[in-house]
Design an enzyme around this catalytic site. Structure first.
Site, PDB file in Angstrom:
ATOM      1  N   ARG A  32      92.789  34.779 -51.998  1.00 30.67           N
ATOM      2  CA  ARG A  32      93.867  35.033 -51.038  1.00 30.67           C
ATOM      3  C   ARG A  32      94.498  36.396 -51.309  1.00 30.67           C
ATOM      4  NH1 ARG A  32      98.756  33.747 -52.313  1.00 30.67           N
ATOM      5  NH2 ARG A  32      98.215  31.744 -53.293  1.00 30.67           N
ATOM      6  N   TYR A  88     100.334  42.740 -24.052  1.00 35.39           N
ATOM      7  CA  TYR A  88      99.360  41.659 -24.140  1.00 35.39           C
ATOM      8  C   TYR A  88     100.090  40.315 -24.169  1.00 35.39           C
ATOM      9  CZ  TYR A  88      96.262  38.395 -26.579  1.00 35.39           C
ATOM     10  OH  TYR A  88      95.556  37.288 -26.954  1.00 35.39           O
ATOM     11  N   ASP A  92      99.251  49.442 -31.293  1.00 35.15           N
ATOM     12  CA  ASP A  92      98.081  48.580 -31.165  1.00 35.15           C
ATOM     13  C   ASP A  92      96.946  49.443 -30.624  1.00 35.15           C
ATOM     14  OD1 ASP A  92      96.089  46.800 -30.352  1.00 35.15           O
ATOM     15  OD2 ASP A  92      97.517  45.236 -29.818  1.00 35.15           O
ATOM     16  N   LYS A 109      87.643  42.429 -31.439  1.00 34.67           N
ATOM     17  CA  LYS A 109      87.203  43.148 -30.253  1.00 34.67           C
ATOM     18  C   LYS A 109      86.177  44.220 -30.618  1.00 34.67           C
ATOM     19  CE  LYS A 109      90.349  40.595 -28.140  1.00 34.67           C
ATOM     20  NZ  LYS A 109      91.228  40.049 -29.181  1.00 34.67           N
TER      21      LYS A 109
END
Length: 380
Positions: A49, A102, A175, A200
Protein backbone atom coordinates in the site's frame (compact mmCIF):
# COMPACT_ATOMS: atom_id res chain seq x y z
CA UNK A 1 19.14 10.19 -20.68
CA UNK A 2 17.71 12.20 -23.56
CA UNK A 3 14.55 14.09 -22.76
CA UNK A 4 12.61 13.26 -25.93
CA UNK A 5 9.01 12.37 -25.01
CA UNK A 6 8.94 9.09 -26.91
CA UNK A 7 12.24 8.02 -25.33
CA UNK A 8 11.07 8.88 -21.81
CA UNK A 9 7.83 6.97 -22.34
CA UNK A 10 9.79 3.81 -23.09
CA UNK A 11 12.70 4.17 -20.67
CA UNK A 12 11.89 6.45 -17.69
CA UNK A 13 11.58 4.32 -14.56
CA UNK A 14 12.02 1.17 -16.66
CA UNK A 15 15.64 0.10 -16.43
CA UNK A 16 16.35 -3.56 -17.17
CA UNK A 17 15.80 -5.81 -14.16
CA UNK A 18 19.07 -5.99 -12.20
CA UNK A 19 18.73 -9.69 -11.34
CA UNK A 20 17.51 -11.20 -14.62
CA UNK A 21 18.10 -8.56 -17.27
CA UNK A 22 14.39 -8.50 -18.20
CA UNK A 23 13.78 -5.41 -20.33
CA UNK A 24 10.17 -5.03 -19.09
CA UNK A 25 9.64 -4.19 -15.40
CA UNK A 26 8.26 -7.21 -13.54
CA UNK A 27 4.82 -7.36 -11.96
CA UNK A 28 5.65 -7.46 -8.26
CA UNK A 29 2.59 -9.34 -7.06
CA UNK A 30 3.43 -9.10 -3.40
CA UNK A 31 1.82 -7.45 -0.43
CA UNK A 32 4.83 -7.42 1.89
CA UNK A 33 8.65 -7.52 1.81
CA UNK A 34 11.33 -9.26 3.87
CA UNK A 35 13.07 -6.85 6.23
CA UNK A 36 16.73 -7.09 7.21
CA UNK A 37 16.09 -6.73 10.92
CA UNK A 38 13.45 -4.62 12.68
CA UNK A 39 13.14 -1.36 10.77
CA UNK A 40 15.63 -2.55 8.14
CA UNK A 41 13.71 -2.07 4.91
CA UNK A 42 15.29 -3.76 1.89
CA UNK A 43 15.47 -1.30 -1.06
CA UNK A 44 12.90 0.96 0.62
CA UNK A 45 9.89 -1.37 0.45
CA UNK A 46 7.92 -2.71 3.37
CA UNK A 47 4.21 -2.96 2.37
CA UNK A 48 2.62 -2.54 -1.05
CA UNK A 49 0.00 0.00 0.00
CA UNK A 50 2.90 2.31 0.82
CA UNK A 51 5.03 1.44 -2.23
CA UNK A 52 5.44 -1.32 -4.81
CA UNK A 53 8.28 -1.54 -7.38
CA UNK A 54 5.90 -1.87 -10.34
CA UNK A 55 3.93 1.16 -9.17
CA UNK A 56 7.18 3.04 -8.60
CA UNK A 57 8.19 2.41 -12.23
CA UNK A 58 4.87 3.83 -13.43
CA UNK A 59 5.11 6.85 -11.13
CA UNK A 60 8.65 7.66 -12.26
CA UNK A 61 7.56 7.46 -15.89
CA UNK A 62 4.54 9.71 -15.34
CA UNK A 63 6.63 12.28 -13.50
CA UNK A 64 9.11 12.34 -16.38
CA UNK A 65 6.42 12.68 -19.05
CA UNK A 66 4.72 15.58 -17.25
CA UNK A 67 8.07 17.15 -16.30
CA UNK A 68 7.04 16.98 -12.66
CA UNK A 69 8.85 16.46 -9.39
CA UNK A 70 6.82 13.43 -8.28
CA UNK A 71 3.89 11.31 -9.44
CA UNK A 72 1.39 9.07 -7.68
CA UNK A 73 -0.62 6.20 -9.18
CA UNK A 74 -4.12 5.46 -7.90
CA UNK A 75 -6.85 2.86 -8.30
CA UNK A 76 -8.93 5.27 -10.42
CA UNK A 77 -9.07 8.86 -11.58
CA UNK A 78 -11.71 9.63 -8.96
CA UNK A 79 -9.49 8.14 -6.23
CA UNK A 80 -6.72 10.50 -7.36
CA UNK A 81 -9.10 13.48 -7.25
CA UNK A 82 -10.39 12.57 -3.81
CA UNK A 83 -6.93 12.10 -2.31
CA UNK A 84 -5.71 15.39 -3.76
CA UNK A 85 -8.67 17.44 -2.58
CA UNK A 86 -8.56 15.99 0.93
CA UNK A 87 -4.85 16.86 0.98
CA UNK A 88 -5.17 20.52 -0.04
CA UNK A 89 -8.67 21.38 1.25
CA UNK A 90 -10.67 21.07 4.42
CA UNK A 91 -14.15 21.91 5.74
CA UNK A 92 -14.97 25.55 5.12
CA UNK A 93 -12.67 25.87 2.13
CA UNK A 94 -13.76 26.71 -1.41
CA UNK A 95 -12.85 25.49 -4.92
CA UNK A 96 -13.68 26.90 -8.36
CA UNK A 97 -14.61 24.22 -10.91
CA UNK A 98 -15.53 24.38 -14.63
CA UNK A 99 -19.14 25.11 -15.53
CA UNK A 100 -18.96 22.10 -17.86
CA UNK A 101 -17.00 19.76 -15.59
CA UNK A 102 -16.92 16.00 -15.98
CA UNK A 103 -19.99 14.46 -14.37
CA UNK A 104 -17.98 12.39 -11.89
CA UNK A 105 -16.09 15.47 -10.71
CA UNK A 106 -19.35 17.38 -10.27
CA UNK A 107 -20.83 14.47 -8.33
CA UNK A 108 -17.80 14.40 -6.01
CA UNK A 109 -18.17 18.10 -5.19
CA UNK A 110 -21.96 18.27 -5.08
CA UNK A 111 -22.84 14.96 -3.45
CA UNK A 112 -19.81 14.05 -1.33
CA UNK A 113 -17.84 17.16 -0.35
CA UNK A 114 -20.96 19.19 0.36
CA UNK A 115 -21.61 17.02 3.42
CA UNK A 116 -17.94 17.39 4.41
CA UNK A 117 -18.19 21.18 4.39
CA UNK A 118 -16.20 21.97 1.23
CA UNK A 119 -17.88 24.67 -0.86
CA UNK A 120 -17.51 25.25 -4.59
CA UNK A 121 -18.64 27.45 -7.47
CA UNK A 122 -18.76 26.68 -11.18
CA UNK A 123 -17.39 29.25 -13.60
CA UNK A 124 -16.66 29.37 -17.33
CA UNK A 125 -12.92 28.75 -17.30
CA UNK A 126 -12.59 30.23 -20.77
CA UNK A 127 -13.04 33.64 -19.05
CA UNK A 128 -10.20 34.74 -16.80
CA UNK A 129 -12.41 37.49 -15.36
CA UNK A 130 -15.17 35.02 -14.52
CA UNK A 131 -12.68 32.86 -12.64
CA UNK A 132 -11.27 35.85 -10.80
CA UNK A 133 -14.80 36.87 -9.80
CA UNK A 134 -15.59 33.36 -8.53
CA UNK A 135 -12.55 33.25 -6.22
CA UNK A 136 -13.21 33.97 -2.55
CA UNK A 137 -10.15 35.68 -1.08
CA UNK A 138 -8.69 33.72 1.80
CA UNK A 139 -11.08 30.80 1.29
CA UNK A 140 -10.48 29.52 -2.24
CA UNK A 141 -7.79 26.84 -2.06
CA UNK A 142 -7.83 25.64 -5.66
CA UNK A 143 -8.99 26.39 -9.17
CA UNK A 144 -9.88 23.09 -10.84
CA UNK A 145 -9.35 23.10 -14.60
CA UNK A 146 -10.25 20.64 -17.33
CA UNK A 147 -8.84 21.56 -20.69
CA UNK A 148 -10.19 20.46 -23.04
CA UNK A 149 -13.35 19.87 -21.01
CA UNK A 150 -15.56 16.81 -21.04
CA UNK A 151 -17.80 16.73 -23.10
CA UNK A 152 -17.98 20.24 -24.61
CA UNK A 153 -14.23 20.51 -25.30
CA UNK A 154 -13.83 24.05 -23.99
CA UNK A 155 -10.24 25.22 -23.72
CA UNK A 156 -8.83 27.22 -20.80
CA UNK A 157 -5.67 29.32 -20.94
CA UNK A 158 -3.57 27.48 -18.35
CA UNK A 159 -0.91 30.18 -17.98
CA UNK A 160 -3.46 32.96 -17.46
CA UNK A 161 -5.45 30.95 -14.92
CA UNK A 162 -2.26 30.03 -13.06
CA UNK A 163 -1.61 33.74 -12.56
CA UNK A 164 -5.15 34.32 -11.27
CA UNK A 165 -5.04 31.34 -8.89
CA UNK A 166 -1.59 32.16 -7.52
CA UNK A 167 -2.50 35.83 -6.97
CA UNK A 168 -5.26 34.54 -4.68
CA UNK A 169 -2.96 32.08 -2.90
CA UNK A 170 -4.73 29.11 -4.52
CA UNK A 171 -3.41 26.11 -6.41
CA UNK A 172 -4.10 25.56 -10.09
CA UNK A 173 -5.07 21.91 -10.68
CA UNK A 174 -5.36 20.73 -14.29
CA UNK A 175 -7.12 17.56 -15.40
CA UNK A 176 -4.95 16.64 -18.39
CA UNK A 177 -6.77 13.41 -19.27
CA UNK A 178 -8.05 14.51 -22.69
CA UNK A 179 -4.82 16.15 -23.85
CA UNK A 180 -2.31 13.73 -22.25
CA UNK A 181 1.27 14.87 -21.52
CA UNK A 182 2.13 14.25 -25.16
CA UNK A 183 -0.14 17.07 -26.34
CA UNK A 184 0.01 19.41 -23.33
CA UNK A 185 2.20 19.89 -20.24
CA UNK A 186 0.33 22.02 -17.68
CA UNK A 187 3.14 22.13 -15.09
CA UNK A 188 5.39 23.90 -17.59
CA UNK A 189 2.59 26.45 -18.09
CA UNK A 190 2.29 27.26 -14.39
CA UNK A 191 -0.07 24.61 -12.98
CA UNK A 192 0.69 23.11 -9.57
CA UNK A 193 -0.86 19.66 -9.99
CA UNK A 194 -1.83 17.53 -12.98
CA UNK A 195 -4.62 14.95 -12.67
CA UNK A 196 -5.13 11.97 -14.98
CA UNK A 197 -7.60 9.22 -15.41
CA UNK A 198 -4.99 6.78 -16.67
CA UNK A 199 -7.90 4.54 -17.65
CA UNK A 200 -8.13 6.66 -20.78
CA UNK A 201 -5.30 7.56 -23.17
CA UNK A 202 -2.44 6.68 -20.82
CA UNK A 203 -3.53 3.02 -20.64
CA UNK A 204 -5.00 3.32 -24.09
CA UNK A 205 -6.49 -0.15 -24.54
CA UNK A 206 -9.70 -0.13 -22.45
CA UNK A 207 -8.32 -2.87 -20.22
CA UNK A 208 -7.31 -1.07 -17.01
CA UNK A 209 -8.77 1.44 -14.54
CA UNK A 210 -6.41 3.90 -12.87
CA UNK A 211 -5.62 7.47 -11.96
CA UNK A 212 -2.60 9.65 -11.30
CA UNK A 213 -1.38 12.91 -9.80
CA UNK A 214 1.81 14.70 -10.82
CA UNK A 215 3.13 17.65 -8.81
CA UNK A 216 5.65 20.40 -9.36
CA UNK A 217 6.41 21.07 -5.68
CA UNK A 218 8.27 18.49 -3.59
CA UNK A 219 6.64 19.58 -0.30
CA UNK A 220 3.16 19.14 -1.76
CA UNK A 221 4.34 15.75 -3.02
CA UNK A 222 5.23 14.73 0.53
CA UNK A 223 1.77 15.70 1.74
CA UNK A 224 0.09 13.74 -1.04
CA UNK A 225 2.30 10.73 -0.34
CA UNK A 226 1.13 10.73 3.27
CA UNK A 227 -2.54 10.92 2.26
CA UNK A 228 -2.15 8.30 -0.46
CA UNK A 229 -0.75 5.86 2.07
CA UNK A 230 -3.25 6.83 4.77
CA UNK A 231 -6.29 6.61 2.47
CA UNK A 232 -5.04 3.61 0.51
CA UNK A 233 -6.65 3.84 -2.94
CA UNK A 234 -3.43 2.86 -4.72
CA UNK A 235 -2.92 1.22 -8.10
CA UNK A 236 -2.30 -2.53 -7.89
CA UNK A 237 0.85 -3.93 -9.51
CA UNK A 238 -0.90 -5.48 -12.52
CA UNK A 239 -2.87 -2.29 -13.20
CA UNK A 240 0.35 -0.28 -12.89
CA UNK A 241 2.08 -2.66 -15.32
CA UNK A 242 -0.73 -2.38 -17.89
CA UNK A 243 -0.68 1.41 -17.68
CA UNK A 244 3.09 1.50 -18.04
CA UNK A 245 2.80 -0.71 -21.11
CA UNK A 246 0.25 1.70 -22.56
CA UNK A 247 2.45 4.74 -22.01
CA UNK A 248 5.16 3.26 -24.24
CA UNK A 249 2.99 3.83 -27.31
CA UNK A 250 1.19 6.99 -26.17
CA UNK A 251 2.91 9.30 -28.65
CA UNK A 252 2.27 7.20 -31.74
CA UNK A 253 -1.31 6.48 -30.67
CA UNK A 254 -2.07 10.15 -30.02
CA UNK A 255 -0.79 11.16 -33.44
CA UNK A 256 -3.22 8.69 -35.03
CA UNK A 257 -6.09 9.71 -32.72
CA UNK A 258 -5.53 13.32 -33.78
CA UNK A 259 -5.29 12.47 -37.48
CA UNK A 260 -8.59 10.62 -37.36
CA UNK A 261 -10.39 13.16 -35.15
CA UNK A 262 -9.49 15.98 -37.53
CA UNK A 263 -11.07 14.12 -40.43
CA UNK A 264 -14.15 13.25 -38.37
CA UNK A 265 -14.59 16.89 -37.34
CA UNK A 266 -14.32 18.00 -40.97
CA UNK A 267 -17.02 15.52 -42.00
CA UNK A 268 -19.35 16.60 -39.20
CA UNK A 269 -18.96 20.30 -39.95
CA UNK A 270 -20.18 19.68 -43.50
CA UNK A 271 -23.02 17.30 -42.63
CA UNK A 272 -26.52 18.82 -43.00
CA UNK A 273 -27.90 16.96 -39.95
CA UNK A 274 -25.21 18.24 -37.59
CA UNK A 275 -26.11 21.47 -35.79
CA UNK A 276 -22.81 22.21 -34.04
CA UNK A 277 -19.36 20.58 -33.74
CA UNK A 278 -17.07 20.88 -30.72
CA UNK A 279 -13.41 20.32 -31.59
CA UNK A 280 -10.53 22.65 -30.66
CA UNK A 281 -8.82 22.02 -33.98
CA UNK A 282 -11.56 23.83 -35.90
CA UNK A 283 -10.61 27.47 -36.64
CA UNK A 284 -14.08 28.57 -35.55
CA UNK A 285 -13.84 26.92 -32.13
CA UNK A 286 -13.76 29.59 -29.37
CA UNK A 287 -10.73 27.94 -27.77
CA UNK A 288 -8.79 27.35 -30.97
CA UNK A 289 -6.26 30.12 -30.31
CA UNK A 290 -5.55 28.99 -26.74
CA UNK A 291 -5.31 25.35 -27.82
CA UNK A 292 -2.89 26.26 -30.61
CA UNK A 293 -0.72 28.08 -28.08
CA UNK A 294 -0.52 25.38 -25.41
CA UNK A 295 -1.19 22.07 -27.18
CA UNK A 296 0.92 20.14 -29.68
CA UNK A 297 -2.26 19.04 -31.49
CA UNK A 298 -5.98 19.04 -30.69
CA UNK A 299 -6.75 15.56 -29.40
CA UNK A 300 -8.95 12.61 -30.27
CA UNK A 301 -12.29 13.71 -28.76
CA UNK A 302 -15.09 15.22 -30.85
CA UNK A 303 -18.60 16.16 -29.72
CA UNK A 304 -21.51 17.33 -31.84
CA UNK A 305 -25.19 18.25 -31.66
CA UNK A 306 -27.72 16.61 -33.95
CA UNK A 307 -30.70 18.14 -35.71
CA UNK A 308 -33.91 16.70 -34.26
CA UNK A 309 -33.10 16.83 -30.53
CA UNK A 310 -32.47 14.08 -28.03
CA UNK A 311 -34.23 11.29 -29.89
CA UNK A 312 -32.20 11.98 -33.01
CA UNK A 313 -29.00 11.91 -30.96
CA UNK A 314 -30.02 8.59 -29.40
CA UNK A 315 -30.72 7.13 -32.86
CA UNK A 316 -27.25 8.11 -34.07
CA UNK A 317 -25.71 6.38 -31.04
CA UNK A 318 -27.76 3.28 -31.77
CA UNK A 319 -27.00 3.14 -35.50
CA UNK A 320 -23.19 3.12 -35.53
CA UNK A 321 -21.52 -0.19 -36.32
CA UNK A 322 -17.82 0.60 -35.89
CA UNK A 323 -18.17 3.19 -33.14
CA UNK A 324 -19.08 1.12 -30.07
CA UNK A 325 -21.79 2.49 -27.77
CA UNK A 326 -19.93 2.64 -24.44
CA UNK A 327 -18.75 4.96 -21.71
CA UNK A 328 -15.10 5.87 -21.16
CA UNK A 329 -12.71 7.05 -23.87
CA UNK A 330 -9.12 7.07 -25.03
CA UNK A 331 -8.82 3.46 -26.17
CA UNK A 332 -7.61 2.28 -29.56
CA UNK A 333 -11.19 1.47 -30.52
CA UNK A 334 -13.70 4.22 -31.38
CA UNK A 335 -16.55 4.81 -28.93
CA UNK A 336 -19.78 6.78 -29.11
CA UNK A 337 -22.02 7.86 -26.25
CA UNK A 338 -24.89 10.15 -25.25
CA UNK A 339 -23.48 12.26 -22.38
CA UNK A 340 -26.87 13.40 -21.10
CA UNK A 341 -28.03 9.82 -20.49
CA UNK A 342 -24.63 8.24 -19.77
CA UNK A 343 -21.41 9.86 -18.48
CA UNK A 344 -23.03 13.15 -17.46
CA UNK A 345 -26.37 11.94 -16.09
CA UNK A 346 -25.26 13.18 -12.65
CA UNK A 347 -25.45 16.83 -13.79
CA UNK A 348 -29.04 16.56 -15.06
CA UNK A 349 -31.15 19.37 -13.66
CA UNK A 350 -28.11 21.38 -12.53
CA UNK A 351 -26.42 24.42 -14.02
CA UNK A 352 -23.89 22.01 -15.57
CA UNK A 353 -26.50 20.01 -17.52
CA UNK A 354 -25.30 19.13 -21.03
CA UNK A 355 -27.43 19.52 -24.17
CA UNK A 356 -29.85 16.64 -24.75
CA UNK A 357 -28.94 16.50 -28.45
CA UNK A 358 -25.21 16.10 -27.74
CA UNK A 359 -23.20 13.07 -28.94
CA UNK A 360 -19.60 12.46 -27.83
CA UNK A 361 -17.05 10.52 -29.85
CA UNK A 362 -13.79 9.02 -28.71
CA UNK A 363 -12.13 8.65 -32.09
CA UNK A 364 -9.93 5.56 -32.21
CA UNK A 365 -7.04 4.54 -34.43
CA UNK A 366 -8.92 2.44 -36.99
CA UNK A 367 -8.94 3.33 -40.68
CA UNK A 368 -10.22 6.89 -40.94
CA UNK A 369 -12.18 6.07 -44.09
CA UNK A 370 -14.04 3.31 -42.23
CA UNK A 371 -14.89 5.66 -39.37
CA UNK A 372 -16.19 8.33 -41.74
CA UNK A 373 -18.39 5.84 -43.56
CA UNK A 374 -19.81 4.60 -40.27
CA UNK A 375 -20.78 8.12 -39.22
CA UNK A 376 -22.30 8.87 -42.62
CA UNK A 377 -24.61 5.87 -42.44
CA UNK A 378 -25.48 6.51 -38.77
CA UNK A 379 -26.44 10.11 -39.52
CA UNK A 380 -28.48 8.92 -42.46
Amino acid sequence: MTDGFETLAIHAGQEADARTGAVVPPIYATSTYKQDGVGGRRSGYEYSRTANPTRTALEECLAALEDGTRAFAFASGMAAEDTLLRTVCGPGDHVVIPNDAYGGTYRLFAKVYGRWGLDWDAAPLTSVEAVRAAIRPGTTKAVWVETPTNPLLSVADIGALAGVAHDAGALLIVDNTFATPYLQQPLALGADVVVHSTTKYAGGHSDVVGGALVVADAELGERIAFHQNAMGAVAGPFDAWLTLRGLKTLAVRMDRHCDNAERVAELLVRHPRVVEVFYPGLPGHPGHEAASKQMRRYGGMVSFRVEGGEQAALRVCDRTRLFTLAESLGGVESLIEHPGRMTHASVAGSALEVPADLVRLSVGIESADDLLEDLRQALG
